[in-house]
Design a protein around this motif. Structure first.
Motif, PDB file in Angstrom:
ATOM      1  N   LYS A   1      44.101  34.057  50.497  1.00  0.00           N
ATOM      2  CA  LYS A   1      45.572  34.010  50.377  1.00  0.00           C
ATOM      3  C   LYS A   1      46.091  35.362  49.854  1.00  0.00           C
ATOM      4  CE  LYS A   1      47.979  30.473  50.141  1.00  0.00           C
ATOM      5  NZ  LYS A   1      48.507  29.756  48.985  1.00  0.00           N
ATOM      6  N   CYS A   2      45.393  35.913  48.843  1.00  0.00           N
ATOM      7  CA  CYS A   2      45.821  37.213  48.288  1.00  0.00           C
ATOM      8  C   CYS A   2      45.660  38.296  49.341  1.00  0.00           C
ATOM      9  CB  CYS A   2      44.992  37.583  47.066  1.00  0.00           C
ATOM     10  SG  CYS A   2      44.944  36.307  45.810  1.00  0.00           S
ATOM     11  N   ARG A   3      44.589  38.185  50.131  1.00  0.00           N
ATOM     12  CA  ARG A   3      44.361  39.189  51.172  1.00  0.00           C
ATOM     13  C   ARG A   3      45.468  39.128  52.217  1.00  0.00           C
ATOM     14  NH1 ARG A   3      38.946  39.445  54.826  1.00  0.00           N
ATOM     15  NH2 ARG A   3      38.001  39.347  52.767  1.00  0.00           N
TER      16      ARG A   3
ATOM     17  N   ALA B   1      39.204  41.214  41.034  1.00  0.00           N
ATOM     18  CA  ALA B   1      40.575  41.690  41.288  1.00  0.00           C
ATOM     19  C   ALA B   1      40.765  43.096  40.694  1.00  0.00           C
ATOM     20  CB  ALA B   1      41.580  40.715  40.696  1.00  0.00           C
ATOM     21  N   TRP B   2      40.197  43.311  39.509  1.00  0.00           N
ATOM     22  CA  TRP B   2      40.358  44.639  38.879  1.00  0.00           C
ATOM     23  C   TRP B   2      39.742  45.731  39.734  1.00  0.00           C
ATOM     24  CZ3 TRP B   2      38.311  42.669  33.514  1.00  0.00           C
ATOM     25  CH2 TRP B   2      39.329  41.927  32.892  1.00  0.00           C
ATOM     26  N   ARG B   3      38.595  45.383  40.387  1.00  0.00           N
ATOM     27  CA  ARG B   3      37.922  46.402  41.208  1.00  0.00           C
ATOM     28  C   ARG B   3      38.854  46.885  42.328  1.00  0.00           C
ATOM     29  NH1 ARG B   3      32.063  45.590  43.961  1.00  0.00           N
ATOM     30  NH2 ARG B   3      33.035  43.698  44.718  1.00  0.00           N
TER      31      ARG B   3
ATOM     32  N   PRO C   1      52.469  29.992  51.016  1.00  0.00           N
ATOM     33  CA  PRO C   1      53.277  30.929  50.221  1.00  0.00           C
ATOM     34  C   PRO C   1      52.447  31.759  49.241  1.00  0.00           C
ATOM     35  CG  PRO C   1      53.501  28.701  49.372  1.00  0.00           C
ATOM     36  CD  PRO C   1      52.680  28.595  50.626  1.00  0.00           C
ATOM     37  N   GLU C   2      52.983  32.916  48.945  1.00  0.00           N
ATOM     38  CA  GLU C   2      52.343  33.766  47.930  1.00  0.00           C
ATOM     39  C   GLU C   2      52.612  33.131  46.571  1.00  0.00           C
ATOM     40  OE1 GLU C   2      52.243  38.451  46.600  1.00  0.00           O
ATOM     41  OE2 GLU C   2      54.129  37.604  47.256  1.00  0.00           O
ATOM     42  N   ARG C   3      51.581  32.813  45.841  1.00  0.00           N
ATOM     43  CA  ARG C   3      51.763  32.217  44.516  1.00  0.00           C
ATOM     44  C   ARG C   3      50.466  32.351  43.724  1.00  0.00           C
ATOM     45  NH1 ARG C   3      52.219  26.056  46.853  1.00  0.00           N
ATOM     46  NH2 ARG C   3      50.052  25.818  47.462  1.00  0.00           N
ATOM     47  N   PHE C   4      50.418  31.733  42.569  1.00  0.00           N
ATOM     48  CA  PHE C   4      49.227  31.830  41.728  1.00  0.00           C
ATOM     49  C   PHE C   4      48.024  31.261  42.484  1.00  0.00           C
ATOM     50  CE2 PHE C   4      46.295  29.727  38.805  1.00  0.00           C
ATOM     51  CZ  PHE C   4      45.910  30.816  38.048  1.00  0.00           C
ATOM     52  N   THR C   5      46.913  32.009  42.461  1.00  0.00           N
ATOM     53  CA  THR C   5      45.702  31.525  43.139  1.00  0.00           C
ATOM     54  C   THR C   5      44.515  31.421  42.191  1.00  0.00           C
ATOM     55  OG1 THR C   5      45.031  33.770  43.667  1.00  0.00           O
ATOM     56  CG2 THR C   5      46.325  32.608  45.351  1.00  0.00           C
TER      57      THR C   5
ATOM     58  N   ARG D   1      44.069  55.846  32.939  1.00  0.00           N
ATOM     59  CA  ARG D   1      45.221  54.948  33.073  1.00  0.00           C
ATOM     60  C   ARG D   1      45.330  54.080  31.838  1.00  0.00           C
ATOM     61  NH1 ARG D   1      44.964  50.799  36.657  1.00  0.00           N
ATOM     62  NH2 ARG D   1      42.737  51.162  36.910  1.00  0.00           N
ATOM     63  N   PRO D   2      46.543  53.879  31.322  1.00  0.00           N
ATOM     64  CA  PRO D   2      46.661  53.027  30.141  1.00  0.00           C
ATOM     65  C   PRO D   2      46.233  51.596  30.459  1.00  0.00           C
ATOM     66  CG  PRO D   2      48.826  53.605  31.029  1.00  0.00           C
ATOM     67  CD  PRO D   2      47.826  54.412  31.779  1.00  0.00           C
ATOM     68  N   LEU D   3      45.580  50.963  29.528  1.00  0.00           N
ATOM     69  CA  LEU D   3      45.201  49.543  29.620  1.00  0.00           C
ATOM     70  C   LEU D   3      44.244  49.224  30.766  1.00  0.00           C
ATOM     71  CD1 LEU D   3      48.716  47.889  29.156  1.00  0.00           C
ATOM     72  CD2 LEU D   3      47.020  48.267  27.392  1.00  0.00           C
TER      73      LEU D   3
ATOM     74  N   CYS E   1      44.299  40.847  22.057  1.00  0.00           N
ATOM     75  CA  CYS E   1      42.926  40.659  22.511  1.00  0.00           C
ATOM     76  C   CYS E   1      42.917  39.578  23.574  1.00  0.00           C
ATOM     77  CB  CYS E   1      42.026  40.250  21.367  1.00  0.00           C
ATOM     78  SG  CYS E   1      42.507  38.694  20.640  1.00  0.00           S
ATOM     79  N   ARG E   2      41.851  39.498  24.322  1.00  0.00           N
ATOM     80  CA  ARG E   2      41.707  38.426  25.300  1.00  0.00           C
ATOM     81  C   ARG E   2      40.925  37.305  24.631  1.00  0.00           C
ATOM     82  NH1 ARG E   2      43.684  39.289  30.380  1.00  0.00           N
ATOM     83  NH2 ARG E   2      44.690  41.276  30.211  1.00  0.00           N
ATOM     84  N   SER E   3      41.222  36.074  24.998  1.00  0.00           N
ATOM     85  CA  SER E   3      40.553  34.971  24.315  1.00  0.00           C
ATOM     86  C   SER E   3      39.049  35.036  24.513  1.00  0.00           C
ATOM     87  CB  SER E   3      41.101  33.630  24.781  1.00  0.00           C
ATOM     88  OG  SER E   3      40.913  33.509  26.152  1.00  0.00           O
TER      89      SER E   3
END
Ligand code: FAD
Length: 535
Positions: free
Chosen positions: A461-463, A262-264, A251-255, A282-284, A19-21
């Motif tokens: 950055k993600c873009r 993001a899911w969209r 650099p590409e890293r955690f943002t 799709r699973p999950l 589960c998610r918190s």
């Protein structure tokens, strides 16, 4: 954050529930769903990632209130039992992520181990060196100019507020002079060629006066011809809004870009642009309620697809996988007034790739990364003649460095060519000619659409990295399907080759492969970190 809950039913069977918190209050409903009609006897929440899971005390109370009646003795017994379960499963943490990441890969004659060894020893070090050179580190894009490149699909709400999403463009003085000149005249020799051709065209011209209408039509035509070769949309390098970005400084890293926004993006890519009918779930998928078939329906559908469409899905999934490896490998571990500490977050990696935490999906995704690696490696091997031409220079205006970089580039491409188990792209689009042509067009259109979706990624950055990597993959596909033009390429300076790559395509091709190569290298690090969890 994902957490795990162990539930024991009235017949003492043990159930494991993820589960998610944020959904912790609902954990028992999830458990009840999994167990069906059986009464949930007790649930025991354990924290797989002690540093990661910050469950609020009120959420814990909600959970505890729902645990139902339990004697103290049964609670202690249960706790002991579950702690031992945790220890045994943690012991095989590496196995749970990598169990399927071994042996032969599907749809090609290659195996994981050959790629690991080839990449980590031969490719990765050379590529890193090349990518730190001026030619490859400055990428021209318009990541911050929303008005210039608005999301064509929905109104986006920029996440520039997320401080780790910021991209710092270069000031004009930081960019080498040679790069600032017109983008397609990136080589002095090439520009001389173009001048010669222009002169020759003028001499041979019968009537150079064209009506405005014809000129307009010709321009449209040229644009169409350029575009039709491509698998993705490129930013307009000549736009005054377009800026250089130093990739080494961004650099590409955690943002922290995550959740519904993001899911969209991912959802729109997989649901609308991967040839998948809506009826196949799709699973999950976090945007669709639990389908309950463990993803079997989806995988049956995938296996039943023609090889091209399956390859398409696997390339996208491989790209997604690579992005998620990077954010786990360069995660913000700690931040204080003095420093920010970035490094490997093993729990984040497990969340995404552990077989048990992802209902078997994680290791399959890792295999898709290797598939993507093979496709891009093949493209590098094929493009060697283009870069071998004496007229081609990696021009930045610093001749000694430019020559050294070209040498390094050719060395790398020769190594890529020497790979013994290359992907055979002739197996793609090989059937009935008319159908194959149609399929290729669909493939191109769909991939272009995905590159447009990148303008909807709200984290700059993600873009930036998302665009660069889709452009790079698009360029690899363009190369793979331009075999005839590349082979027919002249080595003399008098003729303009029919096959061309812009600087943006070249930079994105190598940097995109650099990302995949780094991901493969990072898997070695994660294997080692996970194996230490045994102790
Ligand atoms: P997500 O990764 O968002 O995945 C959504 C769903 O897709 C999952 O629930 C699962 O069902 C499915 N899925 C997941 N992985 C795969 C796969 N490999 N193959 C097939 N299906 C899959 N975050 C950063 O911190 N740094 C970045 O640089 C960054 N770049 C991004 C670039 C783009 C273009 C996008 C769209 C997102 C980027 N993100 C980045 C966000 C990141 O990819 C995740 O979306 C985010 O971390 C949330 O992860 P999640 O666990 O909720 O699942």
């Amino acid at each position: 954050m994902l957490c795990e809950s162990m539930c024991v039913s009235s017949n003492h069977s043990l159930y494991r529930v993820s589960c998610r918190s944020s959904e912790l209050g609902h954990v028992l409903h999830v458990a009840a769903d999994s167990i069906g009609s059986e009464r949930v006897f007790a649930c025991y929440l354990f924290e797989l990632r002690i540093t990661q899971i910050r469950v609020s005390s009120s959420a814990k109370k909600t959970l505890c209130a729902e645990l139902g009646s339990m004697t103290m003795t049964s609670f202690i017994l249960l706790a002991v039992l579950l702690t031992s379960v945790h220890v045994t499963t943690a012991g095989s943490a590496a196995h749970r992520c990598f169990c399927q990441v071994t042996g032969d890969l599907d749809d090609c004659a290659c195996d994981v181990e050959t790629i690991d060894s080839f990449n980590n020893k031969e490719i990765f070090p050379k590529l890193q060196k090349l990518l730190s050179s001026d030619y490859f580190r400055f990428y021209q894009s318009a990541p911050q100019v929303n008005l210039n490149n608005p999301c064509p699909f929905w109104t986006d709400h920029s996440q520039c507020g997320l401080k780790y999403c910021a991209v710092k463009p270069c000031t004009p003085s930081e960019v080498p002079e040679g790069l600032k000149s017109s983008s397609y005249k990136y080589s002095e020799a090439a520009s001389q060629d173009i001048e010669k051709c222009e002169k020759a065209e003028k001499l041979g011209a019968v009537n150079s006066s064209l009506s405005d209408e014809t000129l307009q039509a010709l321009q449209e035509w040229k644009k169409h011809d350029d575009e039709s070769d491509r698998f993705c949309m490129l930013d307009d390098e000549d736009s005054p809004e377009s800026k250089y970005v130093d990739l080494l400084l961004n650099p590409e890293r955690f943002t922290g870009y995550k959740g519904p926004e993001a899911w969209r993006i991912w959802n729109s890519i997989y649901e609308e642009n991967c040839f998948k009918p809506y009826s196949v779930k799709r699973p999950l998928n976090p945007l669709v309620s639990y389908s309950g078939d463990d993803g079997q329906g989806f995988h049956r559908w995938l296996e039943g697809l023609c090889v091209e469409k399956r390859a398409f899905f696997r390339l996208i999934s491989g790209l997604h996988c690579s992005i998620n490896i990077h954010l786990s490998a360069r995660y913000l571990l700690n931040e204080n007034w003095f420093e920010m500490k970035w490094g490997h977050n093993v729990s984040e990696f497990q969340l995404r790739f552990d077989e048990e935490l992802t209902e078997g999906e994680g290791p399959k995704r890792l295999r898709n990364l290797y598939f993507l690696y093979l496709i891009e490696l093949r493209a590098l091997a094929k493009i060697l003649p283009y870069f071998e031409r004496s007229t081609f220079h990696l021009y930045t205006g610093q001749p000694t460095q430019d020559n050294e970089n070209k040498k390094l580039l050719l060395e790398l491409l020769h190594v890529a060519k020497s790979f013994p188990l290359h992907f055979d792209e002739t197996a793609l689009f090989a059937g009935n000619k008319k159908e194959a042509m149609q399929l290729k067009e669909d493939f191109k259109r769909t991939f272009k659409n995905i590159s447009r979706i990148m303008d909807c990624v709200e984290c700059f950055k993600c873009r930036l990295w998302g665009k660069l990597q889709t452009q790079g993959l698009g360029t690899a596909l363009k190369i793979l399907f331009s075999e005839r033009q590349i082979e027919a390429m002249p080595n003399t300076s008098n003729t303009n080759p029919s096959f061309q790559l812009s600087r943006q395509e070249i930079v994105s091709l190598f940097n995109a492969f650099g990302r995949i190569s780094t991901s493969v290298r990072e898997l070695k690090n994660f294997r080692s970190l996970l194996s230490k969890l045994k102790q």
